[in-house]
Design a protein around this motif. Structure first.
Motif, short mmCIF file in Angstrom:
data_model
loop_
_atom_site.label_atom_id
_atom_site.label_comp_id
_atom_site.label_asym_id
_atom_site.label_seq_id
_atom_site.Cartn_x
_atom_site.Cartn_y
_atom_site.Cartn_z
N TYR A 173 0.87 -1.19 0.00
CA TYR A 173 0.00 0.00 0.00
C TYR A 173 0.90 1.23 0.00
CZ TYR A 173 -3.59 3.38 1.37
OH TYR A 173 -4.45 4.45 1.41
N ASN A 174 0.71 2.06 -1.02
CA ASN A 174 1.44 3.33 -1.08
C ASN A 174 0.47 4.49 -0.93
OD1 ASN A 174 3.48 5.18 -1.38
ND2 ASN A 174 3.63 4.98 -3.58
N THR A 175 -0.56 4.49 -1.78
CA THR A 175 -1.64 5.46 -1.67
C THR A 175 -2.93 4.73 -1.97
OG1 THR A 175 -1.62 6.09 -4.01
CG2 THR A 175 -0.12 7.29 -2.53
N GLU A 176 -4.03 5.46 -1.88
CA GLU A 176 -5.34 4.87 -2.17
C GLU A 176 -5.39 4.30 -3.57
OE1 GLU A 176 -10.06 6.22 -2.23
OE2 GLU A 176 -8.55 7.46 -1.25
N ASP A 177 -4.66 4.91 -4.50
CA ASP A 177 -4.66 4.45 -5.89
C ASP A 177 -3.47 3.56 -6.24
OD1 ASP A 177 -7.01 5.90 -6.47
OD2 ASP A 177 -5.83 7.73 -6.73
N ASP A 178 -2.61 3.33 -5.28
CA ASP A 178 -1.42 2.53 -5.54
C ASP A 178 -1.31 1.42 -4.49
OD1 ASP A 178 0.96 1.55 -6.51
OD2 ASP A 178 2.20 3.13 -5.64
N ASN A 179 -2.05 0.36 -4.72
CA ASN A 179 -2.03 -0.81 -3.84
C ASN A 179 -2.57 -1.99 -4.64
OD1 ASN A 179 -5.06 -1.25 -3.24
ND2 ASN A 179 -4.77 0.92 -2.76
N ASN A 180 -2.51 -3.16 -4.07
CA ASN A 180 -3.04 -4.34 -4.76
C ASN A 180 -4.15 -5.02 -3.97
OD1 ASN A 180 -1.40 -5.30 -2.74
ND2 ASN A 180 -0.24 -6.71 -4.03
N PHE A 181 -4.94 -4.21 -3.27
CA PHE A 181 -6.01 -4.77 -2.45
C PHE A 181 -7.17 -5.33 -3.28
CE2 PHE A 181 -4.79 -1.74 1.26
CZ PHE A 181 -3.62 -2.45 1.44
N ASP A 182 -7.15 -5.09 -4.60
CA ASP A 182 -8.17 -5.69 -5.45
C ASP A 182 -8.03 -7.21 -5.49
OD1 ASP A 182 -5.75 -5.57 -6.82
OD2 ASP A 182 -6.70 -5.27 -8.78
N LEU A 183 -6.91 -7.74 -5.00
CA LEU A 183 -6.75 -9.19 -4.90
C LEU A 183 -7.84 -9.81 -4.04
CD1 LEU A 183 -2.87 -9.29 -4.39
CD2 LEU A 183 -4.10 -10.11 -6.41
N PHE A 184 -8.36 -9.05 -3.09
CA PHE A 184 -9.39 -9.58 -2.19
C PHE A 184 -10.76 -9.63 -2.85
CE2 PHE A 184 -6.29 -7.71 0.87
CZ PHE A 184 -5.94 -8.89 1.51
N SER A 185 -10.89 -9.05 -4.05
CA SER A 185 -12.19 -9.05 -4.73
C SER A 185 -12.50 -10.37 -5.42
CB SER A 185 -12.25 -7.91 -5.74
OG SER A 185 -11.31 -8.14 -6.79
N LYS A 186 -11.51 -11.23 -5.54
CA LYS A 186 -11.72 -12.52 -6.21
C LYS A 186 -12.64 -13.41 -5.40
CE LYS A 186 -7.02 -12.50 -8.17
NZ LYS A 186 -5.73 -13.26 -8.23
N ASP A 187 -13.37 -14.27 -6.09
CA ASP A 187 -14.25 -15.21 -5.40
C ASP A 187 -13.48 -16.25 -4.60
OD1 ASP A 187 -16.53 -13.97 -6.34
OD2 ASP A 187 -16.70 -15.27 -8.09
N SER A 188 -12.27 -16.54 -5.06
CA SER A 188 -11.41 -17.48 -4.34
C SER A 188 -9.97 -17.00 -4.44
CB SER A 188 -11.54 -18.89 -4.94
OG SER A 188 -10.73 -19.82 -4.24
N TYR A 189 -9.25 -17.07 -3.34
CA TYR A 189 -7.84 -16.68 -3.35
C TYR A 189 -7.08 -17.47 -2.30
CZ TYR A 189 -9.62 -13.44 0.28
OH TYR A 189 -10.25 -12.89 1.36
N THR A 190 -5.76 -17.51 -2.48
CA THR A 190 -4.90 -18.28 -1.58
C THR A 190 -4.02 -17.32 -0.77
OG1 THR A 190 -4.86 -20.18 -3.06
CG2 THR A 190 -3.09 -20.03 -1.44
N LEU A 191 -4.05 -17.48 0.53
CA LEU A 191 -3.25 -16.66 1.42
C LEU A 191 -1.91 -17.33 1.68
CD1 LEU A 191 -5.94 -15.81 4.13
CD2 LEU A 191 -5.30 -14.42 2.16
#
Length: 500
Positions: A173-191
């Motif tokens: 996370y750098n700014t509101e527009d510079d992060n990769n939190f859209d990864l959490f929008s997937k229906d399935s993901y691996t932590l």
């Protein structure tokens, strides 16, 4: 609240006939000649958004495109060109309509908004926070709690678990527009999981794959109990969202606490992003008293709406019954209440704290809250109901426009006239959550609850609460869902039943 607002709104959008001196479409006449058959009906989503924002938006007078003097009426060629200027409703809303507030939003399917306000969402059941670690912009996630019966519960994920990657990608996370939190929008993901080694977040070789399910219902009352603290009976309620369908259950919990003769109460709002204002009034009344002649909040709307108000309009008092079922309300009649609140605490949670402040000693334990002091409502394309969403009118919503809109309508003042907490409510006893010792919710050794109990017992000096790995809070999982940080004024801005 009185029967003023819908009467005002029934007049529809207020267009003022005058010369357009602020024309941002200088070539509009040429365009209209080419498409002279186009009307507002050809742009239902954009027209719906404009109508709502022009009538209701709190900062309507600050947005040039929403000025009443800008267009003569809905047939004004300039207005049609304005609606046609952007085909993407998200961009139209964000770039052309609203001031730079933090919380107005929309969803393509209004049902997503409605479901979220009832505690129902598409979720894997893992609620988490996000924090910086290291010297750069790397982020780790820490599990706050798990929704019962969810995929996360079935996969053995627990409070306090830590992860650093999603689908192999390091969170940042750098700014509101510079992060990769859209990864959490997937229906399935691996932590990709991690441990804390020598007070450092250290990735390990463990992974957990989580899958979301539709319609996952969460009971916002995560925990309630009575704690004995040096001879004092302390009630504790962990409450994670203001959801109307659980109001009666919450009322019963207050009745159970009262039957056990508690003399102190801890409300744990640390992960509560808000919800329905009527539920907030109910909780405040259950704490302080069913004093229906005493003011809890006064709503401040935009200038157009406020100009129609008479004395007393927009005011709501404490209540002596639940809002929907009208069940008599149990109250503890306390003079002091402890509230655990953090950077994830917002909206209706802050409203309870601010609304109680003139009457009760509100002892805030934790960190500074979000500062969401505005309220909103859900709007749909149902002009005959002044665009308000109503469950009983879903068949009347324009089938060609199913968008739902959640704009900020105003701010709620407390009885002292205070509403200026945009920077958040500051704690009386400051303590960040500790990723190394997050603790068990409701356990007397969990740091934030332990601090509250030590204040109650007068023994704060006997224990160090300094966190080993303090959370540098960025965001949380609820921010990725519809309805995040909502102070929902449903019920309060609709006409009440006539007493005649």
């Amino acid at each position: 609240m009185k029967k003023y607002l819908l009467l005002f709104l029934a007049t529809g959008l207020l267009f003022i006939s005058c010369k357009n001196d602020d024309d941002i479409f200088p070539d509009v006449q040429e365009e209209v000649v080419e498409e002279e058959l186009k009307t507002a009906n050809d742009y239902p989503t954009q027209d719906f958004m404009y109508q709502v924002m022009n009538s209701f938006y709190f900062w309507q007078t600050d947005v040039p495109n929403l000025a009443d003097s800008k267009y003569t009426d809905i047939a004004d060629p300039n207005y049609i060109a304005f609606l046609a200027s952007e085909s993407d409703p998200n961009i139209f809303f964000k770039n052309l309509l609203f001031s730079k507030d933090r919380f107005s939003y929309l969803r393509e399917d209004y049902k997503d908004l409605v479901n979220s306000q009832q505690g129902v969402s598409t979720s894997n059941g893992m609620e988490f926070g996000l924090s910086y670690f290291g010297d750069g912009n790397d982020v780790f996630g820490y599990v706050q709690y798990i929704v019962a019966g969810s995929d996360a519960a079935k996969k053995g994920v627990n409070r306090g678990d830590i992860f650093t990657t999603v689908d192999g990608e390091q969170l940042f996370y750098n700014t509101e527009d510079d992060n990769n939190f859209d990864l959490f929008s997937k229906d399935s993901y691996t932590l990709g999981m991690a441990d804390i080694v020598d007070f450092t977040i250290t990735p390990n070789d463990k992974t957990v794959t989580l899958t979301k399910e539709e319609g996952l219902a969460e009971n916002p009352i995560l925990l309630s109990k009575v704690i004995e603290e040096n001879g004092t009976k302390v009630g504790y309620i962990m409450y994670n969202s203001f959801v109307a369908s659980y109001d009666d259950e919450l009322n019963q919990i207050f009745a159970d606490l009262k039957a056990q003769n508690i003399s102190e109460l801890v409300l744990d709002f640390r992960y509560n992003g808000g919800g329905r204002v009527t539920s907030a009034i109910q909780i405040a009344s259950a704490v302080y008293g069913t004093e229906t002649d005493q003011l809890f909040l006064k709503a401040r709307y935009n200038d157009k709406i406020m100009a129609t108000f008479d004395a007393g309009d927009g005011e709501d008092n404490f209540t002596d019954k639940t809002y929907d079922s009208e069940t008599p309300l149990t109250t503890l009649n306390l003079k002091r209440v402890f509230v655990i609140a953090t950077g994830a605490t917002a909206s209706a949670s802050e409203l309870v704290m601010n609304g109680l402040e003139p009457y009760v000693d509100v002892v805030h334990v934790g960190t500074t809250t979000v500062g969401k002091n505005e309220f909103s409502n859900t709007f749909v394309d149902d002009p005959e109901n002044n665009y308000f969403y109503s469950e009983n009118r879903e068949n009347e919503i324009n089938p060609d426009n199913q968008w739902g809109l959640q704009p900020l309508l105003g701010r709620n003042e407390n009885a002292d006239g205070f509403s200026d907490y945009t920077d958040g409510l500051t704690p009386d006893y400051e303590l960040e959550e500790d990723a190394a010792t997050l603790g068990v919710l409701g356990d007397t050794n969990e740091p934030l609850l332990a601090l509250a109990l030590s204040v109650i017992s007068g023994q704060t000096a006997k224990r160090s609460f300094e966190p080993l790995v303090p959370v540098v809070y960025i965001s949380n999982s609820k921010m990725f869902k519809p309805g995040a940080n909502t102070m929902l004024m449903d019920g309060l801005i609709k006409p009440l039943k006539s007493e005649n």
